[in-house]
Write a protein that holds these residues in place. Sequence first.
Motif, PDB file in Angstrom:
ATOM      1  N   MET A   1       0.672  -1.197   0.017  1.00  0.00           N
ATOM      2  CA  MET A   1       0.174  -0.181   0.053  1.00  0.00           C
ATOM      3  C   MET A   1       0.806   1.299  -0.093  1.00  0.00           C
ATOM      4  N   SER A   2       0.315   2.150  -0.755  1.00  0.00           N
ATOM      5  CA  SER A   2       1.254   3.458  -0.759  1.00  0.00           C
ATOM      6  C   SER A   2       0.899   4.574   0.085  1.00  0.00           C
ATOM      7  N   ILE A   3       1.912   5.227   0.430  1.00  0.00           N
ATOM      8  CA  ILE A   3       1.289   6.448   1.507  1.00  0.00           C
ATOM      9  C   ILE A   3       0.902   7.655   0.690  1.00  0.00           C
ATOM     10  N   LYS A   4      -0.556   8.064   1.061  1.00  0.00           N
ATOM     11  CA  LYS A   4      -0.986   8.981   0.239  1.00  0.00           C
ATOM     12  C   LYS A   4      -0.652  10.302   0.346  1.00  0.00           C
ATOM     13  N   SER A   5      -0.370  10.689   1.592  1.00  0.00           N
ATOM     14  CA  SER A   5      -0.474  12.171   1.953  1.00  0.00           C
ATOM     15  C   SER A   5       0.978  12.378   2.934  1.00  0.00           C
ATOM     16  N   LYS A   6       1.330  13.828   3.029  1.00  0.00           N
ATOM     17  CA  LYS A   6       2.487  13.707   4.044  1.00  0.00           C
ATOM     18  C   LYS A   6       1.730  14.248   5.088  1.00  0.00           C
ATOM     19  N   GLN A   7       1.914  13.860   6.374  1.00  0.00           N
ATOM     20  CA  GLN A   7       1.291  14.307   7.625  1.00  0.00           C
ATOM     21  C   GLN A   7       2.098  14.476   8.593  1.00  0.00           C
ATOM     22  N   HIS A   8       1.879  15.495   9.423  1.00  0.00           N
ATOM     23  CA  HIS A   8       2.903  15.608  10.501  1.00  0.00           C
ATOM     24  C   HIS A   8       2.568  14.625  11.896  1.00  0.00           C
ATOM     25  N   LYS A  37      -2.253   9.689  11.940  1.00  0.00           N
ATOM     26  CA  LYS A  37      -2.204   8.971  10.920  1.00  0.00           C
ATOM     27  C   LYS A  37      -1.178   7.560  11.098  1.00  0.00           C
ATOM     28  N   VAL A  38      -1.602   6.292  10.857  1.00  0.00           N
ATOM     29  CA  VAL A  38      -0.827   5.322  11.294  1.00  0.00           C
ATOM     30  C   VAL A  38      -0.056   4.557   9.826  1.00  0.00           C
ATOM     31  N   ILE A  39       0.928   4.351  10.093  1.00  0.00           N
ATOM     32  CA  ILE A  39       1.745   3.696   9.078  1.00  0.00           C
ATOM     33  C   ILE A  39       2.608   2.240   9.753  1.00  0.00           C
ATOM     34  N   PHE A  40       2.147   1.169   8.978  1.00  0.00           N
ATOM     35  CA  PHE A  40       2.413  -0.178   9.806  1.00  0.00           C
ATOM     36  C   PHE A  40       3.656  -0.596   8.818  1.00  0.00           C
ATOM     37  N   ILE A  41       4.949  -0.731   9.383  1.00  0.00           N
ATOM     38  CA  ILE A  41       5.985  -1.485   8.855  1.00  0.00           C
ATOM     39  C   ILE A  41       6.124  -2.978   9.260  1.00  0.00           C
ATOM     40  N   THR A  42       6.030  -3.813   8.011  1.00  0.00           N
ATOM     41  CA  THR A  42       6.079  -5.190   8.697  1.00  0.00           C
ATOM     42  C   THR A  42       7.021  -5.759   7.489  1.00  0.00           C
ATOM     43  N   ILE A  64       0.698   0.542   4.836  1.00  0.00           N
ATOM     44  CA  ILE A  64       1.582  -0.440   5.149  1.00  0.00           C
ATOM     45  C   ILE A  64       3.174  -0.363   4.252  1.00  0.00           C
ATOM     46  N   ILE A  65       4.184  -0.590   4.965  1.00  0.00           N
ATOM     47  CA  ILE A  65       5.207  -0.438   4.167  1.00  0.00           C
ATOM     48  C   ILE A  65       6.003  -1.951   4.645  1.00  0.00           C
ATOM     49  N   ILE A  66       6.283  -2.485   3.433  1.00  0.00           N
ATOM     50  CA  ILE A  66       6.795  -3.843   3.541  1.00  0.00           C
ATOM     51  C   ILE A  66       8.412  -3.934   3.307  1.00  0.00           C
ATOM     52  N   ILE A  67       9.272  -4.545   4.362  1.00  0.00           N
ATOM     53  CA  ILE A  67      10.643  -4.507   4.086  1.00  0.00           C
ATOM     54  C   ILE A  67      11.012  -6.171   4.192  1.00  0.00           C
ATOM     55  N   ASP A  68      12.184  -6.278   3.504  1.00  0.00           N
ATOM     56  CA  ASP A  68      12.494  -7.725   3.371  1.00  0.00           C
ATOM     57  C   ASP A  68      13.728  -7.834   4.615  1.00  0.00           C
TER      58      ASP A  68
END
Length: 374
Positions: A1-8, A37-42, A64-68
């Motif tokens: 999923m892409s991050i749609k907007s920049k938020q503080h 705003k929540v961003i989930f890294i997994t 969601i940001i997916i990392i290897d």
Amino acid sequence: MSIKSKQHNIITLIAGGTGGHIYPALAILYEIKKTNKVIFITDERGYNYILNKKDTIKQSNFDIIIIDVISPFKKGLINKFKFLYFFISSFIKLTHFYFKYKPKTQIGFGGYTTILPCLIGKLFFKVEYFIHEQNAIMGRANKILEPFASKTFIPFDKIIPLKHFNKRIYSGTPIRKEIKSIKIKKRNNNKLNILVFGGSLGSEFFSISLVNSLINLNPKVKKQLNIFHQVINSKIKKVKRLYRINNVMSEVKSFFPNMEKYYKKTDLIICRAGGSTIAEILYLKIPCIIIPLKNSMDNHQAINCKIINDNKLGWVIDEDNFENDTLIKIIEDIITKNLHLDKIKLNLEKYKNENDRKKKYKSPNEILSKYIIK
């Protein structure tokens, strides 16, 4: 999923590997989403657990940001090259994310996935982080991260190693709202509903050895059983057949995505001793038979289930010394002497009340949210 907007007001939740790490993170997501705003890294495995909770994604609308990720402790030259490649690619991806969006804070819930995001955010972009540990022995990732963490939230009043006391806060483990909303049905004395699962990674032992015990129960006892059993995919047909030819009512699956549906009608749980599993059992006050994973990291499952043994909240059986007769006796006694379950339920109620008092009647979700949302 892409991050749609920049938020503080971005807060980053980081977890990976197993449901035991993912589910506590999802549990506090609802609170945080009210004002941030929540961003989930997994990692890829963590992402699959989140996908199994489609309602959570729809209701919460988070990115969601997916990392290897691969364990740095895996042996073999190929694994060392994979670790190096994943490290470099994830470092670049995460650096770009922190440079562009810079969260105001973040919290890691364990697993190697948490190490790089927490340290990059802290060391290069001055983003503080918190960590939550689900087990009685701290995992390797959290051991690395704790010296630099603002606070460490712990599941019991003490965990191993016994240090960094000034950072540690006894919070308990966050419980998902779908679990919190469960109202356990009163037991039908004509049936004993048993939920059997071997953890999010499955289990050969739970798929074969336990089945052999259950089908060897007294025929009169078997007639009173209704079993919901999670087994590894390759054993589903065999387990279904064994239950069928032995006249045991059952529902057999490789995964229960909506576990709350089964918790609701369960009288007895047979399971491993993962931290999040123990937390849900204690919250719901369901009697249990715990068989800790014998090769768990640092033997943490054996330590986790001490709380069950010491407070008489259920039964603990050692896998290495497992005998059919032990499990058979427990279940046959439950069927013939319902007093066992009633006494354990009273002990569970007492334990919950004592621990609520220690936490000043604040839920884990409230305690974590208080520090993360400032």
